[in-house]
Structures are given as structure tokens and as C-alpha cells.
Design a protein around this motif. Structure first.
Motif: not given
Length: 169
Positions: A146-155
Motif C-alpha cells: 500500500t505504500f506509495e512508491v516513486p513512479n520512475v521510468k528506468v532506461d
């Protein structure tokens, strides 16, 4: 002349003092989690400071799925003393930040140590955290799911080539 001939050594990802600190402050029932990027250096220094391999939990590399890091540290819920060792951060992925934000939500940060890199880059510093994850009220605040995680686009090439060495399956 002497300064030019014998420059001070560059300290990048300097895990030795971090591992030394864990070895001197660790109590018998403490858990030790090693962020995958610190795995090789930690496993190198651990025997020098009397830390057995089976006393360490080396995390998995999961750049494309940061929630997996939270699942990794969830195994320590209920433990009063959990050490987190980290270095070799992949810039702009927020992996360590996600882990510490989560642990700050479900536990209490009891101590922290940073060994800066001579380059000045935070991604090349070495980090040590001590958490208390034994408070039931805090543990109810969030879960790995449930914890919000970063929405990071990884190459994609970084995600494939960025993991090495000691990551868990």
C-alpha cells in the motif's frame, strides 16, 4: 609539490567505516539488510570485521519495480533493531529514498551514518541506518503493497545492466 605528488586517496562508495560501525554496534539479535548496490563491498569487508555472511541479508536489484525493495525489508517487521547498509545508488531511481521513506513510516529511525564520497556525489556516499520496526501502531501505518512508491521510468538498458554481483533471486 608534495600535495601534487601524493594526492589524498579518492573515497567513492567507502563502505569500510560503515561495515566497521555495524560490527562494533551490532547486537546478537540485530538484523542486517544490505541494499544490493552495497552487496559486493559489504561482503568483502564483512569477514574483516567479524560479520558472517549468514548474518547479512543482501537485497535484490529491482530498478523497474521499487515495491520489491519494500517487500525485501518487510521481512524485518517486528524487529527492534534492523541495520540498513547502502551505497552505489543509481541516480534518479529513488531506490534508497523509497526504502527509507517506507521504514520511516512503519518504524523509528534510531541512528544514521553517512560517509561522503570525495567526489561529493550523494549516489557515491555510503549510508548506514538503524531502525526499530517493533511498534505495532507504526507497523499498521503502511505495508509494502500500500505504500506509495516513486513512479520512475528506468532506461531499459540500465535496468538490465545495472544489476550485478550479489543480488538475490
Amino acid at each position: 609539490y608534495a600535495a601534487v605528488r601524493a594526492l589524498p586517496p579518492e573515497r567513492v562508495e567507502h563502505m569500510r567505516p560503515v561495515v566497521a560501525a555495524v560490527s562494533t554496534q551490532r547486537q546478537p539479535d540485530d538484523a542486517v539488510y544490505v541494499y544490493y548496490g552495497a552487496g559486493q563491498a559489504t561482503l568483502y569487508y564483512a569477514p574483516m570485521f567479524g560479520l558472517a555472511r549468514n548474518a547479512l541479508t543482501v537485497g535484490r536489484c529491482s530498478m523497474a519495480n521499487p515495491r520489491a525493495y519494500l517487500r525485501d525489508v518487510d521481512q524485518f517487521r517486528g524487529r527492534p533493531r534492523v541495520w540498513i547498509l547502502a551505497t552505489h545508488l543509481i541516480r534518479n531511481t529513488g531506490e534508497l529514498q523509497a526504502i527509507t521513506d517506507y521504514l520511516d513510516a512503519i518504524g523509528r529511525r534510531a541512528d544514521m551514518m553517512t560517509v561522503p564520497a570525495t567526489t561529493g556525489l550523494s549516489a557515491q556516499a555510503a549510508y548506514l541506518y538503524l531502525y526499530d520496526l517493533s511498534d505495532p501502531a507504526r507497523l499498521r501505518a503502511a505495508s509494502a503493497e500500500t505504500f506509495e512508491v516513486p513512479n520512475v521510468k528506468v532506461d531499459e538498458s540500465l535496468a538490465q545492466g545495472g544489476c550485478y554481483g550479489t543480488q538475490a533471486p
